[in-house]
Scaffold this motif. Structure first.
Motif, short mmCIF file in Angstrom:
data_model
loop_
_atom_site.label_atom_id
_atom_site.label_comp_id
_atom_site.label_asym_id
_atom_site.label_seq_id
_atom_site.Cartn_x
_atom_site.Cartn_y
_atom_site.Cartn_z
N VAL A 149 0.82 -1.33 -0.20
CA VAL A 149 0.05 0.06 0.03
C VAL A 149 1.04 1.31 -0.11
CG1 VAL A 149 -1.78 1.11 1.25
CG2 VAL A 149 -1.86 -1.27 1.10
N ASN A 150 1.06 1.90 -1.08
CA ASN A 150 1.45 2.97 -1.31
C ASN A 150 0.76 4.14 -1.88
OD1 ASN A 150 1.23 2.46 -3.91
ND2 ASN A 150 3.41 1.73 -4.29
N SER A 151 1.45 5.39 -2.11
CA SER A 151 0.48 6.73 -2.36
C SER A 151 0.06 6.39 -3.72
CB SER A 151 1.38 7.86 -2.48
OG SER A 151 2.53 7.77 -3.56
N LYS A 152 0.64 5.62 -4.79
CA LYS A 152 -0.15 5.26 -6.13
C LYS A 152 -1.11 4.35 -6.06
CE LYS A 152 0.37 6.06 -10.54
NZ LYS A 152 0.36 7.29 -11.04
N PHE A 153 -1.09 3.35 -5.17
CA PHE A 153 -2.19 2.48 -4.67
C PHE A 153 -3.43 3.04 -4.09
CE2 PHE A 153 -4.50 -0.34 -1.94
CZ PHE A 153 -4.66 -1.32 -2.74
N VAL A 154 -3.18 4.13 -3.32
CA VAL A 154 -4.07 4.89 -2.56
C VAL A 154 -4.92 5.71 -3.66
CG1 VAL A 154 -4.81 6.41 -0.82
CG2 VAL A 154 -3.25 4.56 -0.42
N SER A 155 -4.11 6.46 -4.19
CA SER A 155 -4.68 7.57 -5.06
C SER A 155 -5.46 6.99 -6.32
CB SER A 155 -3.43 8.30 -5.77
OG SER A 155 -2.78 7.75 -6.53
N THR A 156 -5.41 5.77 -6.77
CA THR A 156 -5.84 5.18 -7.74
C THR A 156 -6.99 4.14 -7.10
OG1 THR A 156 -4.22 3.23 -8.02
CG2 THR A 156 -4.00 5.33 -9.40
N ASN A 157 -6.97 4.40 -5.87
CA ASN A 157 -8.22 3.43 -5.10
C ASN A 157 -7.91 1.94 -5.41
OD1 ASN A 157 -10.35 3.08 -3.37
ND2 ASN A 157 -11.78 2.68 -5.16
N GLY A 158 -6.85 1.62 -5.38
CA GLY A 158 -6.51 0.02 -5.62
C GLY A 158 -6.00 -0.35 -7.29
N ALA A 159 -6.16 0.35 -8.10
CA ALA A 159 -6.00 0.07 -9.49
C ALA A 159 -4.50 -0.24 -9.69
CB ALA A 159 -6.60 1.17 -10.36
N VAL A 160 -3.64 0.51 -9.34
CA VAL A 160 -2.25 0.53 -9.51
C VAL A 160 -1.72 -0.45 -8.43
CG1 VAL A 160 0.12 1.69 -10.20
CG2 VAL A 160 -2.16 2.30 -11.06
N LYS A 161 -1.04 -1.61 -8.55
CA LYS A 161 -0.57 -2.38 -7.54
C LYS A 161 0.95 -2.81 -7.66
CE LYS A 161 -4.90 -4.80 -6.70
NZ LYS A 161 -5.61 -4.16 -7.94
N LYS A 162 1.66 -2.83 -6.52
CA LYS A 162 2.95 -3.36 -6.40
C LYS A 162 2.95 -4.35 -5.20
CE LYS A 162 5.97 0.20 -7.74
NZ LYS A 162 7.30 0.94 -7.40
N PHE A 163 3.67 -5.36 -5.56
CA PHE A 163 3.61 -6.80 -4.52
C PHE A 163 4.99 -6.84 -3.90
CE2 PHE A 163 0.66 -7.15 -8.29
CZ PHE A 163 -0.62 -7.41 -7.48
N SER A 164 4.92 -7.68 -2.84
CA SER A 164 5.73 -7.95 -2.04
C SER A 164 5.90 -9.47 -1.63
CB SER A 164 6.02 -7.08 -0.66
OG SER A 164 6.91 -7.67 0.09
N ASP A 165 6.90 -10.26 -1.35
CA ASP A 165 7.03 -11.50 -0.83
C ASP A 165 6.72 -11.60 0.49
OD1 ASP A 165 7.24 -12.74 -3.27
OD2 ASP A 165 9.44 -12.58 -3.36
N GLU A 166 7.00 -10.60 1.27
CA GLU A 166 7.01 -10.58 2.62
C GLU A 166 5.94 -9.37 3.28
OE1 GLU A 166 8.85 -12.17 4.58
OE2 GLU A 166 10.11 -13.23 2.96
#
Length: 231
Positions: A149-166
């Motif tokens: 959950v980063n600023s891009k994720f929040v500003s796009t209401n979850g449309a733009v995502k990055k993922f982590s193994d941890e």
């Protein structure tokens, strides 16, 4: 006018529907080598040889019409729902302005029946707990199990995502992610995202985790904090 490779003559004339033409244009689009273009080298363009080399396949005109009609109906349905969505967003924005007090008032303009008491003035720390997120840059993974959950994720209401193994900084269902810093344009600052599931989201740095107290409704707090942002 578009030109195509000549083909052997056939008994049924190849008449194109709008949907078939769309398929042709999509095929042309896919043939462009977009990677060789960037801001320093100019704008992508199509040559006659590229257009003429496009190979297409299509059925009889009657089957084209059936397929074209099917997708036309889908497009009309999508457009109808988009208009409804626009109206609902406008309606929500109106309610957000009327159902929360403005300009220091203790009374909202619009209320549900049975409620007349003045709203209390409270600090955020009195209704929720606050914590900072953690850096995830070294743990970003294209196929990770957890959403960062980063600023891009929040500003796009979850449309733009990055993922982590941890799951470095886990967020729980009912918590809010609150943007503290947004580089470079700042449009996401102070926007919130309401967490809808446990063990799914990890809180990035420059994002705050807000945990509502037991007497604070999560969706109310989310609506209150996010009411001036884009829908």
């Amino acid at each position: 006018m578009l030109q195509f490779n000549k083909r052997p003559a056939c008994s049924t004339p190849r008449v194109l529907t709008d949907r078939s033409l769309f398929t042709i244009y999509h095929s042309i689009f896919q043939k462009i080598n977009w990677k060789k273009y960037d801001e320093s080298t100019g704008v992508p363009s199509l040559s006659k040889s590229t257009i003429n080399s496009v190979i297409i396949s299509f059925p009889s005109y009657e089957e084209q019409k059936q397929i074209g009609t099917f997708f036309q109906q889908l497009d009309k349905t999508i457009a109808l729902h988009q208009r409804k969505l626009t109206k609902l967003k406008e309606l929500k924005q109106g309610y957000l302005q009327k159902m929360f007090p403005k300009n220091g008032s203790k009374f909202p303009q619009l209320r549900f029946a049975g409620f007349a008491d003045a709203w209390e003035q409270r600090k955020l720390i009195e209704v929720a707990d606050y914590r900072n997120g953690k850096a995830h840059e070294k743990d970003i993974s294209e196929n990770g199990d957890y959403i960062v959950v980063n600023s891009k994720f929040v500003s796009t209401n979850g449309a733009v995502k990055k993922f982590s193994d941890e799951l470095i900084a886990p967020l729980k269902k009912g918590e809010l992610a609150f943007v503290l810093s947004d580089v470079p344009n700042g449009r996401a600052i102070a926007r919130t995202f309401l967490i809808d599931e446990d063990n799914k989201y990890s809180l990035n740095q420059r994002i705050a985790g807000i945990t509502p107290h037991s007497d604070t409704n999560s969706y109310f707090l989310h609506s209150l904090m996010n009411r001036h942002g884009r829908l």
